[in-house]
Every structure is written in structure tokens, then in C-alpha cells.
Design a protein around this motif. Structure first.
Motif, PDB file in Angstrom:
ATOM      1  N   ALA A  81      54.220  55.703  76.150  1.00 26.69           N
ATOM      2  CA  ALA A  81      55.593  55.288  75.829  1.00 26.69           C
ATOM      3  C   ALA A  81      56.435  56.457  75.321  1.00 26.69           C
ATOM      4  O   ALA A  81      57.415  56.258  74.608  1.00 26.69           O
ATOM      5  N   ARG A  82      56.089  57.676  75.722  1.00 28.98           N
ATOM      6  CA  ARG A  82      56.750  58.858  75.154  1.00 28.98           C
ATOM      7  C   ARG A  82      58.241  58.936  75.490  1.00 28.98           C
ATOM      8  O   ARG A  82      58.996  59.608  74.778  1.00 28.98           O
ATOM      9  N   LEU A  83      58.693  58.260  76.547  1.00 33.07           N
ATOM     10  CA  LEU A  83      60.110  58.295  76.908  1.00 33.07           C
ATOM     11  C   LEU A  83      60.913  57.182  76.241  1.00 33.07           C
ATOM     12  O   LEU A  83      62.143  57.178  76.321  1.00 33.07           O
ATOM     13  N   VAL A  84      60.233  56.254  75.590  1.00 36.37           N
ATOM     14  CA  VAL A  84      60.915  55.153  74.906  1.00 36.37           C
ATOM     15  C   VAL A  84      61.493  55.680  73.588  1.00 36.37           C
ATOM     16  O   VAL A  84      60.795  56.361  72.833  1.00 36.37           O
TER      17      VAL A  84
ATOM     18  N   THR B 138      63.737  50.485  78.403  1.00 35.30           N
ATOM     19  CA  THR B 138      63.031  49.897  77.263  1.00 35.30           C
ATOM     20  C   THR B 138      63.457  50.685  76.028  1.00 35.30           C
ATOM     21  O   THR B 138      63.281  51.895  75.978  1.00 35.30           O
ATOM     22  N   GLN B 139      64.014  49.996  75.072  1.00 38.67           N
ATOM     23  CA  GLN B 139      64.536  50.674  73.884  1.00 38.67           C
ATOM     24  C   GLN B 139      63.522  50.744  72.747  1.00 38.67           C
ATOM     25  O   GLN B 139      63.540  51.700  71.960  1.00 38.67           O
ATOM     26  N   LEU B 140      62.653  49.767  72.679  1.00 41.73           N
ATOM     27  CA  LEU B 140      61.668  49.714  71.598  1.00 41.73           C
ATOM     28  C   LEU B 140      60.339  49.229  72.160  1.00 41.73           C
ATOM     29  O   LEU B 140      60.287  48.186  72.820  1.00 41.73           O
ATOM     30  N   VAL B 141      59.283  49.979  71.926  1.00 41.17           N
ATOM     31  CA  VAL B 141      57.954  49.521  72.305  1.00 41.17           C
ATOM     32  C   VAL B 141      57.203  49.175  71.023  1.00 41.17           C
ATOM     33  O   VAL B 141      57.251  49.922  70.037  1.00 41.17           O
ATOM     34  N   ILE B 142      56.567  48.023  71.023  1.00 35.10           N
ATOM     35  CA  ILE B 142      55.883  47.516  69.831  1.00 35.10           C
ATOM     36  C   ILE B 142      54.390  47.756  69.999  1.00 35.10           C
ATOM     37  O   ILE B 142      53.789  47.333  70.992  1.00 35.10           O
TER      38      ILE B 142
END
Length: 286
Positions: free
Chosen positions: A228-231, A182-186
Motif C-alpha cells: 500500500a506504499r502509494l496510498v 484509495t485514500q486510506l488503507v486499514i
């Protein structure tokens, strides 16, 4: 490829019985061998740069005592001289190691070290005079006569399983943005911004970016950010950002950017990912 490894030596992804190999065999003339080997070494270095891998050392693997090596002293001398010249021209520091060659010829091995301090070979470049002869291969040269080709074995990341294991350990799951699942979390702050989040996700999909929405139903904004800290990229959308078609971007390394137009952010991220860059942002301010 399959190997009947003993159960005692199997371990995680680093030593398995079913191996997905990243391998190529280049048939070329003797005059082309050095150029092909140099190109393979350059490709390995470029792949490591994109993957964020730091090699432990480069090794010139030579034959040692024992009868497992092909008895062809002249071919060994020629192939060793070729690989030594390639390494010298590259300017890379390397070490010679006896007993580490393939049975048919010497090789350049790129060594990496895991979290437990264990060293293994991830990539190789090999020069092979033996197998083209075994298979009686030939080509017709410019002089109209038959000539024996040389085979260059090129393995950029070797075993895919071992490469993935090394990447997981080295990055702790925080992969370079182009490689991240996952490159971007919204992150819409409230349900009111969910339509803007859905529109942003669609724009990401059209650009080939892997994005997902983590809405308020998954907890507080702080909890979702931690989850989402790894995104690589976290796009926060509040009421002001939604009204202005902006997003407030948080980078995985802790930097927070001022709200910017969505189109500018996506263009910037797409360029970095398209270049296989390990940088999260260019000229970002905290």
C-alpha cells in the motif's frame, strides 16, 4: 472529440484519437475580456496547485508566416494586446512564440514537460474576435443597440487523457490524497482487530473517504504496508488501538504519527482532502 491521427504519432494517453476535452467558451463584452481571461488563468493556477503540477513555462502564442491565419490585422493586434496585458498583470514570466497561435487568434499556453523531456500544452486561454463574427452573434447593450460579443476559450486542463498521463508520470502513481483511488488503507495487525477495521471503514464511507481493509490474510504487516506504499494514509490497528478507539497512522512519505483518536484523524484527513490540499498532514511529527 475525435481526430484521425496517424498511427505513427499515437502514444499512450498523450496522443490519442478519442479525446475528452475540458473546455469552455465564454461570451462577454469587450470590457469584460481581460477580467475573464485573468479569471481563467487564475483557475488554471489553482487547478495546478491542487493537482501538484508544476508548469514548465507560460507562452504567449502568436501567429507566424503562412496563410493559415485569419486575415484580420486589427483583430489580431487587439487580442494580442489584451492577452499581453493579462500576462503582465499576472506577474508570471512568459515567452512569446510565433507560429503557435490558433487560426483565429492568439492564446496563452501553459506548457508542461514529460519524463522524456518532451514539452506539450496542457492548458490554454484564448481571445477570439473572429468566430462571433462568423456566426453573426450579437447582444443588446445598455444603449439599446446591437453589439458583437467576444469569445474567450478556456481550457483548464485541456485533454483529460494528457492530464492523466502527466499526473501518472509526475507523481509516479502517488497522487494527491484527494485524487488517490484509495485514500486510506486499514491495517489490522491480527484477525482480532478485524471488527474495528470494518467499523473504521464504515466511518470513512460515511465521510466520503475511499478506504479499504488489508487484513492479515494478505500477508505480514510489513508486506501489506509495502503493498500500500502509494496510498496516502495507512491506519494500523493493534490490540491497544482497538481498545482505545485509536489508530496509529503512517503517512505515504514515511512519517509515523503517534496513536490518536479515530475521530480526530478522520476529521483532519477530511479537511485536507476537502481543501484539495497536496499536504498529507499539517504540523505532523515523525
Amino acid at each position: 472529440m475525435y481526430r484521425s491521427e496517424l498511427s505513427g504519432v499515437l502514444g499512450g494517453l498523450t496522443r490519442v484519437r478519442a479525446i475528452q476535452l475540458n473546455d469552455a467558451h465564454i461570451f462577454c463584452t469587450l470590457d469584460q475580456v481581460a477580467e475573464e481571461a485573468q479569471a481563467a488563468l487564475k483557475m488554471i493556477r489553482r487547478a495546478y496547485e491542487a493537482l501538484g503540477i508544476t508548469p514548465t513555462r507560460y507562452r504567449l502564442s502568436l501567429p507566424g508566416p503562412g496563410g493559415k491565419y485569419v486575415a484580420a490585422p486589427e483583430k489580431w493586434q487587439r487580442s494580442t494586446a489584451l492577452l499581453t496585458d493579462v500576462l503582465d498583470r499576472s506577474g508570471l514570466p512568459y515567452e512569446a512564440a510565433e507560429g503557435e497561435a490558433a487560426f483565429y487568434g492568439p492564446k496563452i499556453d501553459v506548457q508542461v514537460t514529460d519524463g522524456a523531456g518532451r514539452e506539450s500544452t496542457l492548458s490554454t486561454v484564448q481571445v477570439d474576435f473572429h468566430q462571433p463574427e462568423q456566426f453573426d452573434l450579437h447582444y443588446i447593450g445598455a444603449d439599446g443597440a446591437k453589439h458583437r460579443p467576444v469569445m474567450v476559450h478556456r481550457s483548464i486542463i485541456g485533454s483529460v487523457e494528457r492530464a492523466v498521463a502527466h499526473l501518472i508520470e509526475q507523481h509516479g502513481g502517488a497522487f494527491p490524497a484527494w485524487l488517490a483511488p484509495t485514500q486510506l488503507v486499514i491495517l489490522p495487525i491480527s484477525d482480532t482487530e478485524l471488527p474495528n477495521a470494518a467499523a473504521l471503514a464504515q466511518r470513512c464511507t460515511r465521510l466520503g473517504l475511499r478506504a479499504e481493509i488489508a487484513g492479515p490474510e494478505r500477508g505480514s504487516l510489513g508486506a501489506r504496508i509495502r503493498e500500500a506504499r502509494l496510498v496516502p494514509y495507512q491506519a494500523v490497528i493493534g490490540a491497544k488501538e482497538a481498545a482505545d478507539d485509536h489508530i496509529a497512522l503512517r503517512l505515504r512519505d514515511g512519517r509515523r504519527l503517534d496513536p490518536q483518536p479515530v475521530s480526530d484523524v478522520l476529521t483532519h484527513i477530511s479537511a485536507l482532502i476537502g481543501a484539495n490540499s497536496t499536504d498529507l498532514w499539517a504540523d505532523a511529527t515523525s
